[in-house]
Motif scaffolding. Structure first.
Motif, short mmCIF file in Angstrom:
data_model
loop_
_atom_site.label_atom_id
_atom_site.label_comp_id
_atom_site.label_asym_id
_atom_site.label_seq_id
_atom_site.Cartn_x
_atom_site.Cartn_y
_atom_site.Cartn_z
N GLY A 1 0.82 -1.20 0.00
CA GLY A 1 0.00 0.00 0.00
C GLY A 1 0.85 1.25 0.00
O GLY A 1 0.56 2.22 -0.70
N GLY A 2 1.94 1.24 0.79
CA GLY A 2 2.85 2.38 0.83
C GLY A 2 3.53 2.59 -0.49
O GLY A 2 3.71 3.74 -0.95
N ALA A 3 3.93 1.50 -1.14
CA ALA A 3 4.59 1.60 -2.44
C ALA A 3 3.64 2.18 -3.49
O ALA A 3 4.05 2.99 -4.33
CB ALA A 3 5.08 0.22 -2.88
N LYS A 4 2.37 1.78 -3.42
CA LYS A 4 1.38 2.30 -4.36
C LYS A 4 1.16 3.81 -4.16
O LYS A 4 1.01 4.56 -5.11
CB LYS A 4 0.06 1.56 -4.23
CG LYS A 4 0.08 0.15 -4.81
CD LYS A 4 -1.29 -0.48 -4.72
CE LYS A 4 -1.27 -1.88 -5.36
NZ LYS A 4 -2.60 -2.52 -5.28
N ILE A 5 1.16 4.22 -2.88
CA ILE A 5 0.97 5.64 -2.58
C ILE A 5 2.13 6.46 -3.13
O ILE A 5 1.96 7.50 -3.75
CB ILE A 5 0.82 5.86 -1.06
CG1 ILE A 5 -0.51 5.25 -0.57
CG2 ILE A 5 0.87 7.34 -0.73
CD1 ILE A 5 -0.68 5.28 0.93
N ILE A 6 3.36 5.95 -2.87
CA ILE A 6 4.56 6.65 -3.36
C ILE A 6 4.56 6.71 -4.88
O ILE A 6 4.86 7.76 -5.48
CB ILE A 6 5.83 5.95 -2.84
CG1 ILE A 6 5.93 6.10 -1.31
CG2 ILE A 6 7.08 6.55 -3.51
CD1 ILE A 6 7.06 5.33 -0.69
N SER A 7 4.23 5.57 -5.52
CA SER A 7 4.18 5.53 -6.99
C SER A 7 3.15 6.50 -7.53
O SER A 7 3.40 7.21 -8.52
CB SER A 7 3.86 4.11 -7.46
OG SER A 7 4.84 3.19 -7.05
N SER A 8 1.99 6.56 -6.86
CA SER A 8 0.92 7.46 -7.30
C SER A 8 1.35 8.92 -7.17
O SER A 8 1.06 9.74 -8.05
CB SER A 8 -0.36 7.22 -6.48
OG SER A 8 -0.82 5.89 -6.65
N LEU A 9 2.06 9.24 -6.08
CA LEU A 9 2.54 10.60 -5.87
C LEU A 9 3.56 10.99 -6.94
O LEU A 9 3.52 12.10 -7.48
CB LEU A 9 3.15 10.74 -4.48
CG LEU A 9 2.16 10.77 -3.30
CD1 LEU A 9 2.92 10.76 -1.98
CD2 LEU A 9 1.27 12.01 -3.39
N LEU A 10 4.47 10.05 -7.26
CA LEU A 10 5.47 10.32 -8.29
C LEU A 10 4.81 10.54 -9.65
O LEU A 10 5.20 11.44 -10.41
CB LEU A 10 6.47 9.16 -8.37
CG LEU A 10 7.45 9.03 -7.20
CD1 LEU A 10 8.27 7.76 -7.33
CD2 LEU A 10 8.37 10.25 -7.14
N ILE A 11 3.80 9.72 -9.95
CA ILE A 11 3.08 9.86 -11.21
C ILE A 11 2.38 11.22 -11.26
O ILE A 11 2.41 11.92 -12.28
CB ILE A 11 2.07 8.71 -11.40
CG1 ILE A 11 2.81 7.40 -11.65
CG2 ILE A 11 1.10 9.02 -12.54
CD1 ILE A 11 1.91 6.18 -11.67
N ALA A 12 1.75 11.60 -10.14
CA ALA A 12 1.05 12.89 -10.08
C ALA A 12 2.02 14.05 -10.27
O ALA A 12 1.72 15.00 -11.01
CB ALA A 12 0.33 13.02 -8.74
#
Length: 222
Positions: free
Chosen positions: A3-14
């Protein structure tokens, strides 16, 4: 952890998407302003004559990477028997051979006012903006499973088109022209080993495009 990795990935994409939209907006604005200010300009041929240091490369301790020096390029052009010079407003690692040609647009009423066709900070921002938008969108589509919903033959075809677009855009920024003949001429005069990279990427893009359109379709039929 996932879940943390997905959040970080989503933030980087944003962040990449926001940066891409900002760069694209600034690039389009700059390109429109340039087009407006150069309306009525005439075209002549400029010849590469010199270069100067734009930014010094070196070791970036924060990113732990080495960066190359970049250079501003100077071109000479002739109008009514008088010679003028123009220098790029951006830096590049690719320095062409002396005498290499570029199209120059100049003000017929004041020939010292000129721009280099196909090369400006605005066009670079547009290219980089599209790059920072397209790549994150693909990654996001893969994360959300959108790519898996597409017909199997479309995925490699889309990836192939993106590779071709990005690579040809890089060649345009280097050679200053969309014409294959002029790009080829630039290569024959100012070839350097790194220029092979966009050519390889274009070849890979064409392969994926052909594979997606023809071979994947035949496999589905079987």
């Amino acid at each position: 952890m996932q879940g943390g990795a997905k959040i970080i990935s989503s933030l980087l994409i944003a962040v990449c998407l926001i940066a891409g939209v900002i760069m694209l907006s600034l690039g389009i604005s700059d390109a429109l302003e340039l087009s407006k200010s150069t309306k009525g300009y005439e075209i002549t041929t400029g010849y590469f004559s010199d270069y100067s240091l734009y930014s010094e490369g070196g070791y970036d301790a924060a990113r732990k990477t080495h960066t190359s020096d970049t250079y501003s390029l100077t071109y000479n052009y002739n109008v009514d028997g008088r010679e003028y010079t123009i220098t790029t407003d951006y830096g590049t690692s690719f320095v062409p051979e002396k005498g290499s040609e570029r199209e120059i647009r100049y003000n017929p009423d004041a020939p010292s006012e000129a721009v280099i066709v196909g090369s400006s900070s605005g066009s670079i921002l547009i290219f980089m903006g599209l790059f920072f938008i397209i790549i994150p969108v693909i990654i996001l589509s893969a994360m959300l499973g959108w790519l898996q919903r597409l017909p199997s033959r479309l995925v490699p075809a889309i990836l192939g088109l993106i590779l071709i677009f990005v690579s040809y855009g890089a060649l345009y920024m280097i050679a200053g022209s969309l014409s294959p003949a002029k790009i080829f001429k630039y290569f024959t005069v100012s070839f350097s080993l790194p220029l092979i990279i966009p050519i390889i990427m274009i070849a890979a893009g064409i392969y994926l495009l052909i594979k997606g359109i023809f071979f994947s379709k035949s496999n589905e039929t079987e």
